[in-house]
Write a protein that holds these residues in place. Structure first.
Motif, short mmCIF file in Angstrom:
data_model
loop_
_atom_site.label_atom_id
_atom_site.label_comp_id
_atom_site.label_asym_id
_atom_site.label_seq_id
_atom_site.Cartn_x
_atom_site.Cartn_y
_atom_site.Cartn_z
N ALA A 7 0.82 -1.20 0.00
CA ALA A 7 0.00 0.00 0.00
C ALA A 7 0.86 1.25 0.00
O ALA A 7 0.52 2.25 -0.65
N LEU A 21 -6.45 3.68 -1.79
CA LEU A 21 -5.24 2.86 -1.73
C LEU A 21 -4.82 2.67 -0.27
O LEU A 21 -4.14 3.50 0.32
N SER A 25 -8.06 -2.25 1.09
CA SER A 25 -8.58 -2.33 -0.27
C SER A 25 -7.78 -3.27 -1.15
O SER A 25 -8.12 -3.49 -2.30
N LEU A 26 -6.68 -3.81 -0.64
CA LEU A 26 -5.85 -4.71 -1.43
C LEU A 26 -6.34 -6.14 -1.32
O LEU A 26 -6.63 -6.64 -0.24
N LEU A 37 -6.35 -4.51 -7.25
CA LEU A 37 -7.23 -3.44 -6.79
C LEU A 37 -8.31 -3.27 -7.84
O LEU A 37 -8.03 -3.29 -9.04
N ARG A 38 -9.53 -3.06 -7.41
CA ARG A 38 -10.65 -2.94 -8.33
C ARG A 38 -11.46 -1.69 -8.06
O ARG A 38 -11.60 -1.26 -6.91
N LEU A 40 -11.31 1.67 -8.59
CA LEU A 40 -10.75 2.82 -7.90
C LEU A 40 -11.23 4.11 -8.57
O LEU A 40 -11.13 4.26 -9.79
N ARG A 63 -9.45 -1.98 -12.90
CA ARG A 63 -8.65 -3.04 -12.28
C ARG A 63 -7.17 -2.73 -12.42
O ARG A 63 -6.71 -2.34 -13.49
#
Length: 382
Positions: A7, A21, A25-26, A37-38, A40, A63
């Protein structure tokens, strides 16, 4: 622990562009070696570095995937993938257009933000300069020691591993659509400018331009082969703006795809159907097709400035030790494109000229914009 480190790296390079981020969220699969990551959301200031009167109304990175072969690190490439980068931008409104009343509600905010952004840029430049200085110093120390100590040998092996990883990094970006919508620059004629790209991918190659994994002096002479697929630029005038049906930050990715997925534009179909590459002609100047209830155009062709084109790029970067003399080229680019169709209509030219004038006006006022009063003068009393 690992999530926090990942991160931190992503926050450093992507944090100023997207929200969300953090470690929570990872999605990390250690066994598969994927960091994912999706969905964002992009920040409104994502295009701030362009120093143009443009703001991001909304944006989405569908993505981001980082594939790391942990069990074969240094033997297989690390792959970074970006899919579905959508940006909808518009003109930035400032006090010169009569919006001082809104700024007066929070006096000093604009100046403070500008000052903070200037500080961040100065800090970032100072960090980059320090890192370059440290890297040069480490190179000098490594050359002087020549691996005399065991510690230096370990550092040398680690550096060689990092060079191998960086030199063989593979990048793949798919489904990019950046759209600028403007109803104020050319009064009476709204226009939209869009850049679409179905895919661009780059990988390491050898002297014969064949895909390869280089382990010896990977950064000494770096060679990359890049594939470009369906790059195009359109300039639509007198068109309605995209209507998401609700707030941009509340729509689903499926809705984003219906509005902006390049395949729905370049290949036909979708909510804004456009001409395929085989039947692309001059920009359409006839009557527009009727609009859908959500503002989308049914069976409408984009007015392309650059029709969809494919191509290949060969990139070579020569390190300092690889150049015989200092004056030799440090980088080489060889770009090969297929058939190129470029066309511009008179209305497109007029709107583009007005847009460039607006950019010039904004650039001329940038050095003194923080001094602008946050209210309009009023009549004094005697």
């Amino acid at each position: 622990m690992f999530e926090a480190q990942v991160a931190g790296v992503l926050q450093r390079y992507l944090g100023k562009y997207v929200y969300g981020l953090d470690a929570e969220s990872l999605k990390i699969s250690v066994w598969r070696g994927d960091v994912e990551l999706r969905n964002l959301r992009l920040k409104p200031e994502a295009l701030e570095e362009l120093n143009l009167p443009i703001t991001v109304k909304s944006g989405l990175l569908g993505r981001l995937t980082l594939k790391v072969p942990w069990t074969k690190l240094g033997q297989e490439p690390v792959v970074a993938e970006f899919d579905r980068l959508y940006i909808v931008a518009g003109p930035r409104q400032d006090d010169s257009h009569g919006n001082a009343g809104a700024a007066a509600d929070n006096p000093g905010d604009d100046a403070a933000e500008i000052e903070q952004e200037a500080k961040r840029q100065r800090i970032s430049k100072a960090e980059d300069a320090w890192l370059k200085e440290m890297a040069a110093k480490n190179d000098t120390d490594a050359t002087a020691s020549n691996g005399a100590s065991s510690e230096g040998g370990a550092v040398g092996r680690l550096r060689a591993l990092l060079d191998t990883i960086i030199g063989n990094l593979e990048l793949r970006i798919t489904n990019v659509h950046i759209r600028y919508e403007d109803t104020t620059t050319n009064p009476g004629h709204s226009f939209c400018i869009g850049i679409m790209l179905q895919e661009i991918s780059g990988h390491t190659v050898d002297e014969n331009w064949q895909r390869a994994f280089v382990t010896a002096d990977a950064l000494l002479t770096l060679r990359k082969g890049v594939q470009l697929q369906s790059l195009c630029v359109y300039f639509d005038w007198d068109m309605p703006l995209l209507d998401p049906g609700k707030r941009w930050d509340l729509i689903t990715r499926e809705r984003w795809d219906k509005l902006l997925l390049p395949a729905n534009h370049i290949c036909g179909g979708g909510e804004i159907a456009t001409a395929g590459k085989a039947d692309l002609q001059l920009p359409a100047t006839g009557p527009r097709a009727p609009s859908g209830r959500d503002g989308s155009q049914q069976q409408q062709q984009h007015q392309f400035l650059l029709c969809p084109v494919d191509g290949t790029l060969r990139y070579v970067r020569h390190g300092k030790r690889a150049r015989a003399v200092e004056s030799d080229a440090a980088q080489e680019l060889h770009l090969q494109l297929e058939q190129i169709n470029v066309c511009m209509h008179q209305l497109q030219y007029q709107s583009s000229q007005k847009l460039l004038q607006e950019f010039d006006r904004y650039a001329a006022g940038t050095p003194h914009r923080h001094l602008r009063p946050h209210c309009r003068p009023s009549a004094g009393t005697m």
